[in-house]
Design a protein around this motif. Structure first.
Motif, short mmCIF file in Angstrom:
data_model
loop_
_atom_site.label_atom_id
_atom_site.label_comp_id
_atom_site.label_asym_id
_atom_site.label_seq_id
_atom_site.Cartn_x
_atom_site.Cartn_y
_atom_site.Cartn_z
N GLN A 59 0.85 -1.20 0.00
CA GLN A 59 0.00 0.00 0.00
C GLN A 59 0.89 1.25 0.00
OE1 GLN A 59 -1.66 -2.94 -0.12
NE2 GLN A 59 -1.57 -3.04 2.12
N ASP A 60 2.02 1.19 0.71
CA ASP A 60 2.97 2.30 0.67
C ASP A 60 3.57 2.47 -0.73
OD1 ASP A 60 2.54 2.75 3.34
OD2 ASP A 60 4.45 1.89 4.02
N ARG A 61 3.61 1.37 -1.48
CA ARG A 61 4.15 1.42 -2.84
C ARG A 61 3.14 1.99 -3.83
NH1 ARG A 61 8.27 -1.98 -4.69
NH2 ARG A 61 7.79 -3.43 -2.99
N GLY A 62 1.87 2.09 -3.42
CA GLY A 62 0.89 2.69 -4.29
C GLY A 62 -0.37 1.89 -4.53
N THR A 119 9.49 9.64 2.22
CA THR A 119 8.77 8.72 3.10
C THR A 119 8.10 7.58 2.36
OG1 THR A 119 7.05 8.62 4.81
CG2 THR A 119 6.66 10.15 2.99
N ASN A 120 8.14 6.39 2.98
CA ASN A 120 7.31 5.27 2.54
C ASN A 120 5.97 5.41 3.24
OD1 ASN A 120 9.45 4.28 1.07
ND2 ASN A 120 9.84 2.50 2.37
N TRP A 121 4.95 5.82 2.48
CA TRP A 121 3.65 6.12 3.09
C TRP A 121 2.58 6.02 2.01
CZ3 TRP A 121 4.08 9.70 7.76
CH2 TRP A 121 2.89 9.72 8.48
N SER A 122 1.45 5.46 2.37
CA SER A 122 0.33 5.36 1.43
C SER A 122 -0.17 6.75 1.03
CB SER A 122 -0.81 4.58 2.07
OG SER A 122 -2.04 4.78 1.38
N GLU A 123 -0.45 6.91 -0.24
CA GLU A 123 -1.00 8.18 -0.72
C GLU A 123 -2.34 8.48 -0.08
OE1 GLU A 123 -1.62 10.34 -5.06
OE2 GLU A 123 -1.99 8.19 -4.89
N GLU A 124 -3.07 7.44 0.34
CA GLU A 124 -4.40 7.63 0.91
C GLU A 124 -4.37 8.04 2.37
OE1 GLU A 124 -7.47 4.66 -0.38
OE2 GLU A 124 -5.71 3.72 -1.27
N THR A 125 -3.36 7.62 3.11
CA THR A 125 -3.31 7.93 4.54
C THR A 125 -2.43 9.14 4.86
OG1 THR A 125 -1.52 6.32 4.86
CG2 THR A 125 -3.79 5.55 5.24
N PHE A 126 -1.50 9.47 3.99
CA PHE A 126 -0.60 10.58 4.30
C PHE A 126 -1.33 11.91 4.51
CE2 PHE A 126 2.67 13.79 3.02
CZ PHE A 126 3.43 13.67 4.18
N PRO A 127 -2.41 12.22 3.76
CA PRO A 127 -3.10 13.49 4.00
C PRO A 127 -3.57 13.67 5.44
CG PRO A 127 -3.77 12.59 1.89
CD PRO A 127 -2.94 11.53 2.57
N SER A 146 6.09 7.78 -1.25
CA SER A 146 6.22 6.56 -2.06
C SER A 146 4.92 6.16 -2.75
CB SER A 146 6.71 5.40 -1.18
OG SER A 146 5.76 5.10 -0.17
N GLY A 147 3.80 6.27 -2.01
CA GLY A 147 2.53 5.84 -2.59
C GLY A 147 2.10 6.67 -3.78
#
Length: 213
Positions: A59-62, A119-127, A146-147
């Motif tokens: 998920q962190d990868r996208g 950062t390795n982080w999901s695009e959906e949770t980072f906000p 990353s996401g």
């Protein structure tokens, strides 16, 4: 001789690049699942064999949270309830910032060094983190997630993307991370590095590289 080396490094370093999880943010799925299971052995089994870190990294990868969850539910249907609880309660797993390191970041923001996030982080949770922790504004939008990029550390391509996007150089940069694999890769690419542990005095480590606050 030591003073000469520090002076040389001080003149060269222009950029400070922060990882977030384990450096500026205290994230751990146990902050939610310890109370959820009320059984540490069952929790550790779930996090080791069902909702493994390797799965979360995709998920962190996208990969979307929904797709990732559905894939794992298909593999482990008996754990569907727990798997769906994972991202539904992700914000509980993001316990807090790491105050002593955030304070160092705030001090750096008042200097002439340039600040970046990688950062390795999901695009959906980072906000959620952006909205709830004001120190992210100190990066002035210069954050590679990353996401969003569909690249993940320790793939060297994500460091190259950061360097090219912001027109900076590895030998003029300090990379800060808690993951030894990421530190090893960054060093191989020419970055100065600091690996963060729970006991690390980040300001002292940066001063040891010759930085001035």
């Amino acid at each position: 001789m030591r003073l000469v080396n520090i002076e040389r490094i001080t003149m060269n370093i222009r950029n400070i690049i922060f990882d977030f999880g384990g450096v500026l943010m205290d994230w751990n799925p146990r902050y939610f699942f310890r109370d959820y299971f009320n059984d540490d052995d069952k929790m550790e089994y779930f996090l080791t064999h069902i909702a493994q870190s390797e799965w979360n990294e995709e998920q962190d990868r996208g990969r979307s949270l929904m797709e990732g969850t559905n894939i794992q539910v298909q593999k482990f249907p008996d754990w569907e309830r727990e798997l769906r609880a994972y991202y539904d309660n992700w914000h509980v797993m993001l316990k807090s910032d790491i105050p002593q390191n955030v304070e160092v970041l705030r001090k750096l923001s008042k200097t002439n060094y340039h600040l970046y996030g990688l950062t390795n982080w999901s695009e959906e949770t980072f906000p959620y983190a952006l909205e709830n922790y004001d120190f992210f504004q100190l990066f002035d939008g210069k954050i590679v997630v990353s996401g969003t990029e569909k690249l993940i550390k320790p793939d060297p391509k994500i460091w190259h993307l950061l360097l090219e996007r912001y027109d900076i150089h590895a030998h003029e940069s300090v990379f800060i991370d808690d993951n030894p694999k990421n530190i090893e890769m960054a060093e191989s690419l020419g970055f100065h590095t600091i690996q963060v542990y729970p006991t690390t005095d980040l300001e002292k480590e940066l001063i040891g590289l010759g930085l001035k606050f």
